[in-house]
Design an enzyme around this catalytic site. Sequence first.
Site, PDB file in Angstrom:
ATOM      1  N   SER A 138       0.778  -1.252   0.000  1.00  0.00           N
ATOM      2  CA  SER A 138       0.054   0.088  -0.020  1.00  0.00           C
ATOM      3  C   SER A 138       1.513   1.218  -0.052  1.00  0.00           C
ATOM      4  CB  SER A 138      -0.772   0.351   1.123  1.00  0.00           C
ATOM      5  OG  SER A 138      -1.427   0.713   1.598  1.00  0.00           O
ATOM      6  N   TYR A 151      -2.284  -1.919  10.143  1.00  0.00           N
ATOM      7  CA  TYR A 151      -1.991  -1.718   8.773  1.00  0.00           C
ATOM      8  C   TYR A 151      -1.155  -1.269   7.834  1.00  0.00           C
ATOM      9  CZ  TYR A 151      -4.078  -1.532   3.811  1.00  0.00           C
ATOM     10  OH  TYR A 151      -4.098  -1.967   2.687  1.00  0.00           O
TER      11      TYR A 151
HETATM   12  N1  LIG Z   1      -8.434  -0.536  -1.689  1.00  0.00           N
HETATM   13  C1  LIG Z   1      -7.977   0.480  -1.363  1.00  0.00           C
HETATM   14  O1  LIG Z   1      -7.658   1.847  -1.285  1.00  0.00           O
HETATM   15  C2  LIG Z   1      -6.284  -0.329  -1.184  1.00  0.00           C
HETATM   16  C3  LIG Z   1      -4.925   1.135  -0.942  1.00  0.00           C
HETATM   17  C4  LIG Z   1      -3.697   0.026  -0.898  1.00  0.00           C
HETATM   18  C5  LIG Z   1      -3.884  -1.278  -0.924  1.00  0.00           C
HETATM   19  N2  LIG Z   1      -4.916  -2.130  -0.978  1.00  0.00           N
HETATM   20  C6  LIG Z   1      -4.733  -3.316  -0.363  1.00  0.00           C
HETATM   21  O2  LIG Z   1      -5.638  -3.913  -1.926  1.00  0.00           O
HETATM   22  C7  LIG Z   1      -4.717  -5.236  -1.694  1.00  0.00           C
HETATM   23  C8  LIG Z   1      -6.462  -5.827  -2.530  1.00  0.00           C
HETATM   24  O3  LIG Z   1      -7.094  -4.990  -1.356  1.00  0.00           O
HETATM   25  P1  LIG Z   1      -8.545  -4.550  -1.851  1.00  0.00           P
HETATM   26  O4  LIG Z   1      -8.679  -3.083  -1.689  1.00  0.00           O
HETATM   27  O5  LIG Z   1      -9.062  -4.886  -3.736  1.00  0.00           O
HETATM   28  O6  LIG Z   1      -9.706  -4.858  -1.223  1.00  0.00           O
HETATM   29  P2  LIG Z   1     -10.624  -5.984  -0.617  1.00  0.00           P
HETATM   30  O7  LIG Z   1     -12.280  -6.536  -2.387  1.00  0.00           O
HETATM   31  O8  LIG Z   1     -11.524  -5.841   0.219  1.00  0.00           O
HETATM   32  O9  LIG Z   1     -10.348  -7.453  -1.136  1.00  0.00           O
HETATM   33  C9  LIG Z   1      -9.049  -7.635  -0.120  1.00  0.00           C
HETATM   34  C10 LIG Z   1      -9.056  -9.874  -0.206  1.00  0.00           C
HETATM   35  O10 LIG Z   1      -8.936  -9.857   0.411  1.00  0.00           O
HETATM   36  C11 LIG Z   1      -9.092 -10.891   1.094  1.00  0.00           C
HETATM   37  N3  LIG Z   1      -9.240 -11.862   2.624  1.00  0.00           N
HETATM   38  C12 LIG Z   1      -9.544 -10.806   4.081  1.00  0.00           C
HETATM   39  N4  LIG Z   1      -9.172 -11.591   4.657  1.00  0.00           N
HETATM   40  C13 LIG Z   1      -8.506 -12.924   3.774  1.00  0.00           C
HETATM   41  C14 LIG Z   1      -7.628 -14.299   5.021  1.00  0.00           C
HETATM   42  N5  LIG Z   1      -7.795 -13.895   6.457  1.00  0.00           N
HETATM   43  N6  LIG Z   1      -7.757 -15.058   4.391  1.00  0.00           N
HETATM   44  C15 LIG Z   1      -7.690 -14.896   2.587  1.00  0.00           C
HETATM   45  N7  LIG Z   1      -8.138 -13.732   2.300  1.00  0.00           N
HETATM   46  C16 LIG Z   1      -8.586 -12.580   3.369  1.00  0.00           C
HETATM   47  C17 LIG Z   1     -10.530 -10.683   1.389  1.00  0.00           C
HETATM   48  O11 LIG Z   1     -11.745 -12.162   0.811  1.00  0.00           O
HETATM   49  P3  LIG Z   1     -12.085 -13.145   1.863  1.00  0.00           P
HETATM   50  O12 LIG Z   1     -12.607 -12.422   2.603  1.00  0.00           O
HETATM   51  O13 LIG Z   1     -13.050 -13.565   1.017  1.00  0.00           O
HETATM   52  O14 LIG Z   1     -11.104 -13.823   2.063  1.00  0.00           O
HETATM   53  C18 LIG Z   1     -10.906 -10.395  -0.472  1.00  0.00           C
HETATM   54  O15 LIG Z   1     -10.594 -10.601  -1.307  1.00  0.00           O
HETATM   55  C19 LIG Z   1      -5.363  -5.268  -0.044  1.00  0.00           C
HETATM   56  O16 LIG Z   1      -3.730  -6.240   0.499  1.00  0.00           O
HETATM   57  C20 LIG Z   1      -4.803  -3.748   0.764  1.00  0.00           C
HETATM   58  O17 LIG Z   1      -4.766  -3.979   1.425  1.00  0.00           O
HETATM   59  C21 LIG Z   1      -5.782  -1.662  -0.914  1.00  0.00           C
END
Ligand SMILES: NC(=O)c1ccc[n+]([C@@H]2O[C@H](COP(=O)([O-])OP(=O)(O)OC[C@H]3O[C@@H](n4cnc5c(N)ncnc54)[C@H](OP(=O)(O)O)[C@@H]3O)[C@@H](O)[C@H]2O)c1
Length: 236
Positions: A138, A151
């Site tokens: 991130s 985080y």
């Molecule tokens: N959105 C932003 O602004 C942003 C910015 C920078 C970085 N990120 C990072 O980008 C990555 C993807 O997130 P996203 O933004 O696409 O959000 P998201 O749609 O909430 O995706 C998060 C994913 O992580 C999975 N997950 C959560 N806990 C888990 C566990 N215990 N075991 C296996 N899978 C798990 C969820 O699946 P299940 O709940 O089905 O397990 C989901 O597929 C993350 O690492 C997040 O921290 C996001």
Amino acid sequence: MPVSLKDQVVIVVGASSGMGRDTALLFAKEGAKVMASARRADRLAELERHGIAIHPADATDAAAMEALAQATLQRFGRIDILVFATGTNIPDRALTRLTPELWNMMVSVNLNGAYYATRAVLPAMREQKAGSIYYISSKSAVVPDESGAAYQAAKRGLAGLSQAIRVEEKDNGIRTCVVCPGLTDTEILLKRPVKTPAETLAKALQSEDVAELVLSLAKLPARCWVPEVHLFPSAI
Ligand SMILES: NC(=O)c1ccc[n+]([C@@H]2O[C@H](COP(=O)([O-])OP(=O)(O)OC[C@H]3O[C@@H](n4cnc5c(N)ncnc54)[C@H](OP(=O)(O)O)[C@@H]3O)[C@@H](O)[C@H]2O)c1
């Protein structure tokens, strides 16, 4: 000349929504053999319609990550790429509200899971003398913000994991890359303590932007190593 991803075997952990889901779909569109994992089996099932194999698993369970790697090897015979897109955050992220239990959960999902998934795929990659691992970290890992100590610490920890692999596995042909996206319009934002204003969301990245970046990194020849890449919204 970009490397073809046709028939490359790709595991995406955190593929049930957001960036992970779009990454799985994009690699599949390129002809890769994709194994998608996350906890929500119903969400993963939608990916099967696109020819993507699924394996529901919790990334915080080291044995489950091992089983994911074994299931992939059984089905496809090799593992070329791991994308660790799993991540979570909590409304109680400020130090005034954070507890040791919440801290442990955050480190467990965001960092331990990455190590467990990595540990599970490394033997196959060592044997192949090739492999690429992409960690979705991130902007919070590189620029201080209000995403919370747990985080930020866990996301920065991915850089340490990635660096160690660089040193210890380079001669096995294994490359890692830490991908640091800025604000992206995905479900994780629903866990913020305060709703993100619509005008800010309108300027955010879309999950397919991050997927396209990972895809383009994977298309670089094996002689190239990109240690870390930042993708920020241009207007925020
Ligand atoms: N959105 C932003 O602004 C942003 C910015 C920078 C970085 N990120 C990072 O980008 C990555 C993807 O997130 P996203 O933004 O696409 O959000 P998201 O749609 O909430 O995706 C998060 C994913 O992580 C999975 N997950 C959560 N806990 C888990 C566990 N215990 N075991 C296996 N899978 C798990 C969820 O699946 P299940 O709940 O089905 O397990 C989901 O597929 C993350 O690492 C997040 O921290 C996001």
